[in-house]
Write a protein that holds these residues in place. Structure first.
Motif: not given
Ligand SMILES: *[C@@H]1O[C@H](CO)[C@@H](O)[C@H](O)[C@H]1NC(C)=O
Ligand SMILES: *[C@@H]1O[C@H](CO)[C@@H](O)[C@H](O)[C@H]1NC(C)=O
Ligand SMILES: *[C@@H]1O[C@H](CO)[C@@H](O)[C@H](O)[C@H]1NC(C)=O
Ligand SMILES: *[C@@H]1O[C@H](CO)[C@@H](O)[C@H](O)[C@H]1NC(C)=O
Length: 544
Positions: A137-142
């Protein structure tokens, strides 16, 4: 029809011939043709809201703070990005500044900017993982909407990608100033495709471990996640096998142009820390001439006038010793390379040599095999089964599929030549996962700035239904080794591979080349700053 398509071809030729001339006839102005953007992210995030407030950024006043679950991967990444950010300002990075100094710095900075970025909270919400995989899982919130920002991801891989984005969002106010800034922004990002690869051929020329390490750095800066290591081929066998050490002793160019087990482990670990899988390719039954230096009996002797002529062709499927050998070697490979996928090649098998060899013909008659593709099928099937029994998955080049070899479900078919639309349609309509490289051959050079042709290629550009599109795992840019070595390998890859990287990461709608030019200019300068000798992508300009 023929006339029409000739006309199309003619228009196409005219356009390719005249575009450089048209470009060259710009009314030139002093200064860069495409001034770099400031703090734009490459590849472009899936979702980004710009708030329109600029904050100052000072490494001395800033800290990364782990607030969620921890991972050694994150600790190491914080070290790396602290260093990268200190490079960016040109000022020396100090990990623990004294409070007093912070206050003084702060006062001076506040004079021209109200806000100074203080903290990036790193919040990994899920469990740590050790190895990158196709499913990671390479998703992220910045979220950078205050002097304290938040980076959130369920996995260490998302945190790694988010740190890369964060580092790219920080920019110099002007070429001569050392002041850094970051604009407030909200990003929710994830890759469009899970397999975003770069193939490097280390057989036609040897690439040093140092350059491979640099290449992995560059891959991380582009969020690429698979190093497809085309490690051996006809010309040399640099892989040092623990079980068959004479393969490299005799089959490498020279005894020191090799990858020792320690080299291989170093590369695998270095890649792992950056969320990059290392997928090896042991291409058979063709492309194996260097294997035969140590083990000639693995290969087919070619005959002229009923006599061996001294040449060797593909592997000899009639030699029953070949299979235990391949099983031992593959067992070692699956053990050495932790990735679940092994590329088995299968391209460009030369049938003439098989045809000339009486042993092969006798074997085919005895086995009721009537065609050479049938013979290839018998061989490939055994190898694919071996890999499956070892608990791994196989990838094969398109020829294996086109020759009608029966493949176990889940075998990935890798497209590299011919009509992309028809081939991708055919592969996925038969239910096989597909990988695209046809339009991303880095060894094919055209006129300056030829990243554009890479940018114009979309892996979903074929007629097919939703199910078929879902079978596209992604793609790879291919750096074949005929005319690259340590002197030019990185320059040839970067920044052209950045075009592939954006096609594989960003949303399908991100395809405005004119908008991308300015961002790519910044990205190429950014890579230069970080020690990757990327070439100028689009014409006159400069990097500070
Ligand atoms: C950040 O803000 C500056 C100044 O307003 C602007 O020039 C620049 O284009 C912005 N960059 C991004 C990525 O929004
Ligand atoms: C981390 O993120 C999760 C999910 O957004 C949130 O519920 C949690 O409060 C955050 N933890 C911290 C320490 O900020
Ligand atoms: C080949 O075909 C013949 C005749 O149909 C059959 O008798 C023989 O068993 C077959 N051999 C193999 C290895 O399949
Ligand atoms: C695609 O499949 C069609 C129908 O089976 C076949 O005629 C054609 O040759 C195939 N072409 C390619 C490039 O796979």
């Amino acid at each position: 029809m023929a006339n029409f398509s000739n006309m199309v071809r003619c228009v196409f030729l005219l356009t390719t011939l005249f575009v450089p001339i048209i470009l060259g006839s710009f009314i030139e102005k002093p200064g860069p043709r495409y001034p770099p953007t400031k703090g734009e992210v490459w590849p472009k995030p899936q979702n980004q809201v710009k708030i329109g407030i600029r904050m100052a950024f000072e490494m001395e006043q800033f800290q990364f703070k782990i607030v969620g679950n921890n991972s050694p991967l994150i600790d190491e990444a914080i070290e790396r990005y602290s260093f990268i950010l200190s490079l960016q300002s040109g000022r020396k990075h100090q990990r623990k500044p004294s409070n007093r100094r912070m206050k003084n710095e702060r006062r001076t900075r506040l004079a021209d900017d109200d806000l100074v970025m203080k903290v990036l909270n790193i919040n990994m919400t899920g469990q740590d993982e050790a190895w990158p995989s196709l499913q990671m899982d390479e998703s992220y919130w910045l979220n950078i909407d205050d002097v304290t920002g938040n980076l959130i991801s369920a996995s260490p891989w998302g945190i790694l990608r988010g740190l890369e984005t964060f580092s790219q969002a920080i920019y110099r106010g002007s070429p001569l100033s050392k002041d850094l800034f970051i604009n407030q922004t909200l990003i929710y990002d994830f890759p469009r495709f899970p397999h975003r690869g770069l193939l490097l051929d280390t057989s036609r020329h040897y690439t040093s471990v140092t350059k491979i390490i640099k290449m992995l750095d560059g891959m991380a800066y582009n969020k690429l996640n698979v190093f497809h290591w085309h490690i051996v081929d006809d010309q040399s066998f640099p892989y040092v096998s623990a079980k068959f050490p004479t393969m490299s002793q005799l089959g490498s160019f020279t005894p020191d142009l090799i990858y020792t087990p320690a080299d291989v482990q170093r590369i695998i670990q270095y890649a792992r820390r950056r969320g990059i899988r290392v997928m090896p390719e042991y291409d058979t039954p063709g492309h194996t001439r260097s294997w035969g230096v140590a083990y000639p009996s693995l290969l087919t002797q070619c005959y002229t006038d009923d006599k061996p002529n001294g040449d060797y062709g593909p592997m000899n499927p009639a030699n029953q010793d070949l299979y235990p050998f391949m099983k031992d070697l593959l067992t070692e490979i699956v053990d050495v390379f932790p990735d679940k996928y092994v590329h088995l090649g299968g391209d460009e098998v030369e049938f003439d040599c098989w045809k000339s060899n009486p042993e092969i013909n006798a074997y085919m008659a005895a086995m009721n095999i009537t065609t050479f593709t049938g013979l290839e099928e018998v061989y490939i099937q055994k190898i694919v089964d071996m890999v499956r029994d070892l608990g791994a998955y196989s990838l094969v080049w398109q020829e294996v599929f086109l020759n009608g070899v029966k493949l176990p479900p889940g075998t990935v078919v890798h497209a590299w030549t011919g009509n992309q639309q028809i081939l991708m349609y055919n592969i996925t309509s038969k239910g096989f996962p597909a990988l695209l490289s046809t339009c991303w051959y880095l060894d094919h050079l055209s006129n300056g700035g030829d990243w554009q042709k890479f940018y114009n290629c979309d892996p979903h550009n074929f007629p097919g239904n939703e199910e078929q599109k879902k079978l596209v795992m992604g793609g790879e840019a291919c750096m074949w080794g005929e005319v690259i070595d340590d002197n030019n390998v990185l320059q040839r890859i970067f920044p052209r591979v950045s075009a592939t990287a954006e096609k594989l990461w960003s949303a399908a709608e991100v395809n405005d080349m004119e908008e991308a030019r300015f961002r790519l200019e910044e990205h190429y300068c950014r890579m230069n700053k970080r020690g990757i000798p990327a070439q100028p992508p689009s014409g006159p300009g400069f990097c500070v």
